[in-house]
Structure formats: structure tokens, C-alpha cells
Design an enzyme around this catalytic site. Structure first.
Site, mmCIF file in Angstrom:
data_model
loop_
_atom_site.group_PDB
_atom_site.id
_atom_site.type_symbol
_atom_site.label_atom_id
_atom_site.label_comp_id
_atom_site.label_asym_id
_atom_site.label_seq_id
_atom_site.Cartn_x
_atom_site.Cartn_y
_atom_site.Cartn_z
ATOM 1 N N HIS A 109 0.814 -1.224 0.000
ATOM 2 C CA HIS A 109 0.000 0.000 0.000
ATOM 3 C C HIS A 109 0.846 1.273 0.000
ATOM 4 O O HIS A 109 0.358 2.345 0.354
ATOM 5 C CB HIS A 109 -0.975 -0.005 1.195
ATOM 6 C CG HIS A 109 -2.073 -1.022 1.063
ATOM 7 N ND1 HIS A 109 -2.868 -1.425 2.109
ATOM 8 C CD2 HIS A 109 -2.517 -1.726 -0.025
ATOM 9 C CE1 HIS A 109 -3.746 -2.336 1.687
ATOM 10 N NE2 HIS A 109 -3.549 -2.542 0.399
ATOM 11 N N CYS A 137 4.636 21.121 -12.112
ATOM 12 C CA CYS A 137 3.652 21.143 -13.204
ATOM 13 C C CYS A 137 2.357 21.818 -12.776
ATOM 14 O O CYS A 137 1.439 21.978 -13.579
ATOM 15 C CB CYS A 137 3.363 19.718 -13.703
ATOM 16 S SG CYS A 137 2.136 18.829 -12.719
HETATM 17 C C1 BJW Z 1 -3.936 -6.057 16.815
HETATM 18 C C2 BJW Z 1 -3.386 -5.239 17.820
HETATM 19 C C3 BJW Z 1 -2.264 -5.745 18.504
HETATM 20 C C4 BJW Z 1 -5.046 -4.201 16.964
HETATM 21 N N1 BJW Z 1 -1.777 -6.956 18.181
HETATM 22 N N2 BJW Z 1 -3.447 -7.243 16.516
HETATM 23 C C5 BJW Z 1 -12.716 -7.689 -3.727
HETATM 24 C C6 BJW Z 1 -13.882 -7.767 -2.983
HETATM 25 C C7 BJW Z 1 -14.445 -6.607 -2.432
HETATM 26 C C8 BJW Z 1 -13.856 -5.353 -2.643
HETATM 27 C C9 BJW Z 1 -12.714 -5.291 -3.384
HETATM 28 C C10 BJW Z 1 -12.161 -6.438 -3.921
HETATM 29 N N3 BJW Z 1 -11.032 -6.078 -4.584
HETATM 30 C C11 BJW Z 1 -10.861 -4.748 -4.470
HETATM 31 C C12 BJW Z 1 -11.878 -4.229 -3.747
HETATM 32 C C13 BJW Z 1 -12.052 -2.777 -3.399
HETATM 33 C C14 BJW Z 1 -11.152 -2.345 -2.263
HETATM 34 C C15 BJW Z 1 -11.509 -3.156 -1.032
HETATM 35 O O1 BJW Z 1 -10.801 -4.046 -0.603
HETATM 36 N N4 BJW Z 1 -12.585 -2.842 -0.375
HETATM 37 C C16 BJW Z 1 -12.968 -3.581 0.836
HETATM 38 C C17 BJW Z 1 -12.989 -2.618 2.004
HETATM 39 C C18 BJW Z 1 -14.256 -4.301 0.596
HETATM 40 N N5 BJW Z 1 -9.750 -2.469 -2.609
HETATM 41 C C19 BJW Z 1 -9.084 -1.559 -3.310
HETATM 42 O O2 BJW Z 1 -9.671 -0.575 -3.744
HETATM 43 C C20 BJW Z 1 -7.616 -1.784 -3.605
HETATM 44 N N6 BJW Z 1 -7.357 -1.559 -4.972
HETATM 45 C C21 BJW Z 1 -7.749 -2.389 -5.922
HETATM 46 O O3 BJW Z 1 -8.290 -3.451 -5.681
HETATM 47 O O4 BJW Z 1 -7.498 -1.951 -7.185
HETATM 48 C C22 BJW Z 1 -8.015 -2.670 -8.308
HETATM 49 C C23 BJW Z 1 -7.547 -1.965 -9.545
HETATM 50 C C24 BJW Z 1 -6.962 -2.692 -10.542
HETATM 51 C C25 BJW Z 1 -6.538 -2.040 -11.703
HETATM 52 C C26 BJW Z 1 -6.693 -0.668 -11.837
HETATM 53 C C27 BJW Z 1 -7.272 0.076 -10.810
HETATM 54 C C28 BJW Z 1 -7.707 -0.587 -9.665
HETATM 55 C C29 BJW Z 1 -6.771 -0.758 -2.860
HETATM 56 C C30 BJW Z 1 -6.842 -0.863 -1.391
HETATM 57 C C31 BJW Z 1 -6.034 0.281 -0.733
HETATM 58 C C32 BJW Z 1 -6.180 0.299 0.773
HETATM 59 N N7 BJW Z 1 -5.632 1.531 1.266
HETATM 60 C C33 BJW Z 1 -5.578 1.772 2.697
HETATM 61 C C34 BJW Z 1 -5.045 3.215 2.926
HETATM 62 C C35 BJW Z 1 -3.558 3.299 2.657
HETATM 63 C C36 BJW Z 1 -3.016 4.656 2.831
HETATM 64 C C37 BJW Z 1 -3.060 5.144 4.256
HETATM 65 O O5 BJW Z 1 -2.494 4.529 5.161
HETATM 66 O O6 BJW Z 1 -3.670 6.188 4.460
HETATM 67 O O7 BJW Z 1 -4.739 0.827 3.329
HETATM 68 S S1 BJW Z 1 -7.131 1.525 3.514
HETATM 69 C C38 BJW Z 1 -6.461 0.871 4.994
HETATM 70 O O8 BJW Z 1 -6.884 -0.501 5.170
HETATM 71 C C39 BJW Z 1 -4.945 0.814 4.766
HETATM 72 C C40 BJW Z 1 -4.592 -0.516 5.343
HETATM 73 O O9 BJW Z 1 -3.361 -0.981 4.831
HETATM 74 C C41 BJW Z 1 -5.762 -1.369 4.971
HETATM 75 C C42 BJW Z 1 -5.913 -2.617 5.785
HETATM 76 O O10 BJW Z 1 -6.188 -2.339 7.131
HETATM 77 P P1 BJW Z 1 -5.538 -3.241 8.264
HETATM 78 O O11 BJW Z 1 -4.079 -3.111 8.233
HETATM 79 O O12 BJW Z 1 -6.101 -4.602 8.203
HETATM 80 O O13 BJW Z 1 -6.016 -2.457 9.581
HETATM 81 P P2 BJW Z 1 -7.401 -2.551 10.396
HETATM 82 O O14 BJW Z 1 -7.488 -1.317 11.203
HETATM 83 O O15 BJW Z 1 -8.530 -2.890 9.530
HETATM 84 O O16 BJW Z 1 -7.197 -3.812 11.367
HETATM 85 C C43 BJW Z 1 -6.298 -3.796 12.449
HETATM 86 C C44 BJW Z 1 -6.270 -5.185 13.061
HETATM 87 O O17 BJW Z 1 -5.262 -5.235 14.052
HETATM 88 C C45 BJW Z 1 -7.592 -5.575 13.752
HETATM 89 O O18 BJW Z 1 -7.953 -6.882 13.344
HETATM 90 C C46 BJW Z 1 -7.234 -5.563 15.247
HETATM 91 O O19 BJW Z 1 -7.938 -6.544 15.999
HETATM 92 C C47 BJW Z 1 -5.759 -5.892 15.196
HETATM 93 N N8 BJW Z 1 -4.943 -5.393 16.327
HETATM 94 N N9 BJW Z 1 -4.054 -4.118 17.912
HETATM 95 C C48 BJW Z 1 -2.338 -7.718 17.245
HETATM 96 N N10 BJW Z 1 -1.615 -5.059 19.529
HETATM 97 ZN ZN ZN Z 2 3.334 17.186 -11.551
#
Ligand code: BJW
Ligand code: ZN
Length: 226
Positions: A109, A137
Site C-alpha cells: 500500500h 507542473c
Molecule cells: C492487533 C493489535 C495488537 C489491533 N496486536 N493485533 C474484492 C472484494 C471486495 C472489494 C474489493 C475487492 N477487490 C478490491 C476491492 C475494493 C477495495 C476493497 O478491498 N474494499 C474492501 C474494504 C471491501 N480495494 C481496493 O480498492 C484496492 N485496490 C484495488 O483493488 O485496485 C483494483 C484496480 C486494478 C486495476 C486498476 C485500478 C484498480 C486498494 C486498497 C487500498 C487500501 N488503502 C488503505 C489506505 C492506505 C493509505 C493510508 O495509510 O492512508 O490501506 S485503507 C487501509 O486498510 C490501509 C490498510 O493498509 C488497509 C488494511 O487495514 P488493516 O491493516 O487490516 O487495519 P485494520 O485497522 O482494519 O485492522 C487492524 C487489526 O489489528 C484488527 O484486526 C485488530 O484486531 C488488530 N490489532 N491491535 C495484534 N496489539
Molecule cells: Zn506534476
């Protein structure tokens, strides 16, 4: 398994950095000025209100700059040292894995510390004081992260798929596994023969399709098992 495996892949999410004081996206404490992260991490939000989105990233950069990698990050760096074929696939943009000494890091990401132009895609290190700053730009600069609806960096993603596909063991640490395509690496690794171990505080979207759970904070569990 961890002792003898030659090929290990790890998938980390925001939970591994929680013990460093960085808020996760989903669940308690994820809000900034009443915005949900899902409302800010999109190209539409940046188009509508670039100043607010830029400010959110500035706030997060400040938090991250003050944070230190924790024992979970460091345990993974140690595991890498003794594993011949190791890949750390991270959804995190905070670069705390780099600071903990991990080397083979696949940032699917992106990286919050990079900037690129929303118009011409050029990367830039020097920022003007505007919010958001502008590229030569005239386009707005944005953080080099992957927003919803955007494609993941292709070469990095291909490496991540390859690593997941050949792993004997996969650790899934601190991710809610709700965001695709990253979450799909978990069943993919398992279908290709990996033993999948999930480390989290609570059940997640992939808990039903892993081999073993270790419930608890990753900063405690990872050092214990590694
Ligand atoms: C602990 C703890 C401790 C707490 N010890 N544990 C298929 C099906 C459905 C939808 C889609 C699909 N394919 C694509 C999609 C759409 C979309 C998507 O997934 N949507 C879903 C929400 C349904 N995906 C996308 O749009 C992706 N792109 C894509 O598919 O492009 C296709 C394409 C192809 C060709 C041309 C154009 C497009 C992109 C996804 C980008 C995600 N971006 C973010 C922001 C990044 C920038 C930023 O940081 O600001 O990434 S969103 C956010 O969520 C961030 C994270 O990396 C990501 C995941 O979150 P994560 O890391 O799992 O965190 P949390 O908060 O959810 O969970 C924390 C966990 O920790 C919890 O379980 C706690 O219990 C635990 N925890 N303390 C151990 N001490
Ligand atoms: Zn530029």
C-alpha cells in the site's frame, strides 16, 4: 514449523504498529476530527477536499515520526535473519518495519514518507509550505500511498503473490483482512500448501480459513514464538 521452514511469508497490518501508538483504521481510536479513515483514503476525497486529506497525512506523519518500532516489528526482523527465503508483506505505510531492521519488505500500500504529483505522477522530496504543496507542473502533491480504487504497485504486488504462493508458513499479523487484494493472499498461501498462523487480538475475516490462531498483542506473541 517456524524453526525448520525455509520459506516464510508474513502479512502485517495496522495492528502490529498499534503498540507503537499508531491508531489502526478500523475499531476503537481510528477517528481523526470525526472523519473515518475510509472517507479520507480515497482519490475522491482528495479531489473534493485536498487540504483536509493532506492535513490528515501530515498529522499521521507527525505521529509516526515520534513513534518507535515495537517488539513485534523487531521479532520479525530477527526471524528474517535466520530464514533463507523470507518476505515481509506489509499493508502498513509507516515504515516501522524498515526502522526495526527488516530488509525484504513488500509495501503493497505504498509509503507515507514519499510524495508524488496527482497530475504527472512525478516523485518529489522537497515540499513547499502550501497545503497541499504543488508540483512544478502545478498539480497537487499527495502521499505515495494506495487509496481505495487505485491499483497496487504492480511489481511489488507480483512479488507478494509469489512469496505467498511458495511459503511453507505464513504469519498473518494485526490485520482485519477486510481489504483486497491483500487479504486474498491468506487463502492463496494456504491453497498453495502454507501453514497459516494468525496473530490478532480478535477474530477477523480470515479466521475461519487459517490453521492456527494466537490471540493477543503481537508485541508479546511474536517475541515469544520467534
Ligand atoms: C492487533 C493489535 C495488537 C489491533 N496486536 N493485533 C474484492 C472484494 C471486495 C472489494 C474489493 C475487492 N477487490 C478490491 C476491492 C475494493 C477495495 C476493497 O478491498 N474494499 C474492501 C474494504 C471491501 N480495494 C481496493 O480498492 C484496492 N485496490 C484495488 O483493488 O485496485 C483494483 C484496480 C486494478 C486495476 C486498476 C485500478 C484498480 C486498494 C486498497 C487500498 C487500501 N488503502 C488503505 C489506505 C492506505 C493509505 C493510508 O495509510 O492512508 O490501506 S485503507 C487501509 O486498510 C490501509 C490498510 O493498509 C488497509 C488494511 O487495514 P488493516 O491493516 O487490516 O487495519 P485494520 O485497522 O482494519 O485492522 C487492524 C487489526 O489489528 C484488527 O484486526 C485488530 O484486531 C488488530 N490489532 N491491535 C495484534 N496489539
Ligand atoms: Zn506534476
Amino acid at each position: 514449523m517456524l524453526e525448520t521452514a525455509k520459506r516464510i511469508a508474513v502479512l502485517t497490518g495496522a495492528g502490529i504498529s498499534a503498540e507503537s501508538g499508531i491508531p489502526t483504521f478500523r475499531g476503537a481510536g481510528g477517528l481523526w476530527k470525526n472523519f473515518r479513515p475510509e472517507e479520507l483514503a480515497t482519490p475522491e476525497a482528495f479531489e473534493r477536499d485536498p487540504a483536509t486529506v493532506w492535513e490528515w497525512y501530515l498529522w499521521r506523519r507527525e505521529l509516526i515520526a515520534k513513534a518507535e518500532p515495537n517488539r513485534g516489528h523487531r521479532a520479525l526482523a530477527e526471524l528474517e535473519e535466520r530464514t533463507p527465503d523470507f518476505a515481509l508483506i506489509t499493508q502498513n505505510v509507516d515504515a516501522l518495519h524498515d526502522r526495526a531492521g527488516s530488509r525484504r519488505i513488500l509495501k503493497v500500500h505504498g509509503d507515507i514518507w514519499t510524495n508524488r504529483c496527482q497530475r504527472c505522477a512525478r516523485e518529489t522530496e522537497t515540499l513547499s509550505g502550501e497545503r497541499p504543496p504543488r508540483c512544478g507542473c502545478g498539480g497537487f502533491l499527495r502521499p505515495g500511498v494506495v487509496w481505495f480504487g487505485e491499483e497496487l504497485p504492480r511489481a511489488v504486488w507480483q512479488e507478494a503473490e509469489r512469496a505467498a504462493g511458495r511459503a511453507e508458513v505464513m504469519l498473518v499479523v494485526g490485520t482485519s483482512a477486510q481489504v483486497y487484494p491483500a487479504a486474498g493472499l491468506v487463502p492463496y498461501a494456504r491453497q498453495n500448501g502454507a501453514m497459516v498462523i494468525e496473530i490478532n487480538l480478535e477474530p477477523t475475516a480470515v479466521s475461519n480459513s487459517v490453521d492456527l490462531h494466537l490471540w493477543g498483542p503481537s508485541g508479546e506473541i511474536l517475541p515469544q514464538i520467534i
